[in-house]
Design a protein around this motif. Structure first.
Motif, short mmCIF file in Angstrom:
data_model
loop_
_atom_site.label_atom_id
_atom_site.label_comp_id
_atom_site.label_asym_id
_atom_site.label_seq_id
_atom_site.Cartn_x
_atom_site.Cartn_y
_atom_site.Cartn_z
N VAL A 69 10.79 -2.39 12.52
CA VAL A 69 9.57 -2.35 13.24
C VAL A 69 8.92 -3.58 13.81
O VAL A 69 9.38 -4.67 13.24
N GLU A 70 7.92 -3.67 14.48
CA GLU A 70 7.26 -4.92 15.17
C GLU A 70 6.36 -5.48 14.44
O GLU A 70 6.06 -6.64 14.36
N ASN A 71 5.54 -4.66 13.62
CA ASN A 71 4.28 -5.14 12.90
C ASN A 71 4.16 -4.52 11.58
O ASN A 71 4.52 -3.45 11.41
N PHE A 72 3.02 -4.94 11.07
CA PHE A 72 2.48 -4.08 9.76
C PHE A 72 2.04 -2.71 9.84
O PHE A 72 2.25 -1.91 8.92
N ASN A 73 1.25 -2.29 10.88
CA ASN A 73 0.88 -1.20 11.09
C ASN A 73 2.24 -0.22 11.17
O ASN A 73 2.30 0.84 10.69
N ASP A 74 3.11 -0.54 12.20
CA ASP A 74 4.51 0.22 12.10
C ASP A 74 5.06 0.26 10.70
O ASP A 74 5.83 1.21 10.44
N LEU A 75 4.90 -0.88 10.06
CA LEU A 75 5.86 -0.87 8.80
C LEU A 75 4.95 0.16 7.78
O LEU A 75 5.72 0.89 7.26
N GLN A 76 3.63 0.11 7.79
CA GLN A 76 3.05 0.82 7.02
C GLN A 76 3.27 2.42 7.32
O GLN A 76 3.24 2.95 6.47
N ARG A 77 3.40 2.84 8.56
CA ARG A 77 3.59 4.13 9.04
C ARG A 77 4.95 4.53 8.71
O ARG A 77 5.33 5.53 8.09
N THR A 78 6.04 3.74 8.86
CA THR A 78 7.48 4.01 8.71
C THR A 78 7.58 4.17 6.89
O THR A 78 8.27 5.06 6.48
N LEU A 79 6.75 3.22 6.09
CA LEU A 79 6.78 3.37 4.65
C LEU A 79 6.23 4.90 4.05
O LEU A 79 6.74 5.38 3.37
N GLN A 80 5.23 5.19 5.04
CA GLN A 80 4.62 6.41 4.71
C GLN A 80 5.21 7.57 4.87
O GLN A 80 5.58 8.42 4.26
N GLN A 81 5.90 7.52 6.05
CA GLN A 81 6.87 8.48 6.39
C GLN A 81 8.05 8.63 5.38
O GLN A 81 8.39 9.75 4.94
N LEU A 82 8.78 7.47 4.91
CA LEU A 82 9.87 7.46 3.93
C LEU A 82 9.34 7.98 2.72
O LEU A 82 9.96 8.78 1.97
N TYR A 83 7.99 7.64 2.35
CA TYR A 83 7.42 8.28 1.02
C TYR A 83 7.41 9.59 0.91
O TYR A 83 7.62 10.42 0.10
N ASP A 84 6.86 10.38 2.32
CA ASP A 84 6.57 11.71 2.37
C ASP A 84 7.96 12.14 2.25
O ASP A 84 8.03 13.29 1.68
N ALA A 85 9.12 11.53 2.95
CA ALA A 85 10.51 12.33 2.89
C ALA A 85 10.90 12.51 1.56
O ALA A 85 11.66 13.34 1.26
N CYS A 86 10.90 11.24 0.82
CA CYS A 86 11.28 11.28 -0.47
C CYS A 86 10.60 12.10 -1.36
O CYS A 86 11.45 12.93 -2.32
N MET A 87 9.30 12.29 -1.42
CA MET A 87 8.47 13.40 -2.02
C MET A 87 8.96 14.66 -1.77
O MET A 87 9.21 15.54 -2.69
N TRP A 88 9.33 14.96 -0.51
CA TRP A 88 9.75 16.12 0.06
C TRP A 88 11.10 16.86 -0.95
O TRP A 88 11.39 18.05 -1.08
N VAL A 89 11.85 15.82 -1.38
CA VAL A 89 13.34 16.10 -2.27
C VAL A 89 13.11 15.85 -3.49
O VAL A 89 13.95 15.77 -4.22
N GLY A 90 11.59 15.46 -4.13
CA GLY A 90 11.54 15.29 -5.46
C GLY A 90 11.77 13.72 -5.97
O GLY A 90 11.82 13.61 -7.04
N LEU A 91 11.80 12.78 -4.86
CA LEU A 91 12.10 11.38 -5.50
C LEU A 91 10.94 10.56 -5.27
O LEU A 91 10.08 10.75 -4.36
N LYS A 92 10.47 9.85 -6.24
CA LYS A 92 9.11 9.13 -6.38
C LYS A 92 9.59 7.73 -6.19
O LYS A 92 10.31 7.15 -7.19
N MET A 93 8.82 6.99 -5.29
CA MET A 93 8.78 5.45 -5.40
C MET A 93 8.26 4.89 -6.36
O MET A 93 7.01 5.08 -7.13
N ASN A 94 8.91 3.97 -7.10
CA ASN A 94 7.99 3.17 -7.98
C ASN A 94 7.33 1.85 -7.40
O ASN A 94 7.93 0.97 -7.19
#
Length: 193
Positions: A69-94
């Motif tokens: 990603v190019e900037n912190f806004n995109d980074l935050q969006r991508t991390l939130q998407q990853l967080y949602d995807a992981c929660m969808w399969v029952g995986l929790k970020m520490n």
């Protein structure tokens, strides 16, 4: 489901060292061309006890997440998407162990929030300096030696930030940006002088 070659974990014939080499090259190129870079290290809670690996790969493939990603806004969006995807399969970020490492070409006060928690932004050069260089600079010293150590430390901080003396940036401004510990204060605190 067929996985692309970018998935190295838990696959025969694929090695994480190749990915580490790729990240190292990316860091070097960003430094060479003065480009911003933030690398995120994500830790998951009880990953081997709680989930099937195929489910994680399926979630990542389904959400088609950006890895660069190019900037912190995109980074935050991508991390939130990853967080949602992981929660969808029952995986929790520490979140206490998940960190973002940024270089000096990023914005002044970067931040990233995932879920409701703020991630710690770590500057690699400052961390290495505080953990590797500073401890070697502390032994029984005279006041003159402490002064010389402070001068050497300020020189290293200027190099870390790419600032020259001719740039007329004060030591206080540099210290506020590097956030390294003062060698003189450390010696006094440990009563080694």
């Amino acid at each position: 489901m067929a996985f692309t070659i970018c998935y190295a974990g838990f696959r025969s014939g694929f090695f994480t060292i190749d990915h580490i080499h790729t990240v190292k090259q990316l860091i070097e190129k960003c430094h060479e061309y003065n480009r911003p870079l933030a690398v995120t290290f994500i830790d998951y809670e009880k990953v081997f006890d709680s989930i099937e690996h195929w489910a994680v790969f399926h979630a990542l493939y389904h959400y088609d997440l950006d890895s660069l990603v190019e900037n912190f806004n995109d980074l935050q969006r991508t991390l939130q998407q990853l967080y949602d995807a992981c929660m969808w399969v029952g995986l929790k970020m520490n979140m206490s162990k998940t960190k973002v490492m940024a270089n000096i070409y990023n914005v002044t006060n970067p931040s990233a929030t995932v879920g409701s928690e703020m991630l710690e932004i770590v500057d690699l050069k400052t961390r290495l300096y505080n953990q590797c260089v500073l401890p070697t600079m502390t032994w029984t010293l005279t006041q003159e030696a402490v002064y010389r150590m402070r001068v050497a430390q300020r020189t290293m901080e200027r190099v870390m930030l790419g600032i020259k003396l001719i740039d007329r940036v004060t030591n206080d401004q540099i210290r506020s940006r590097t956030k390294v510990k003062d060698v003189g204060n450390r010696i006094t605190k440990l009563n080694w002088s």
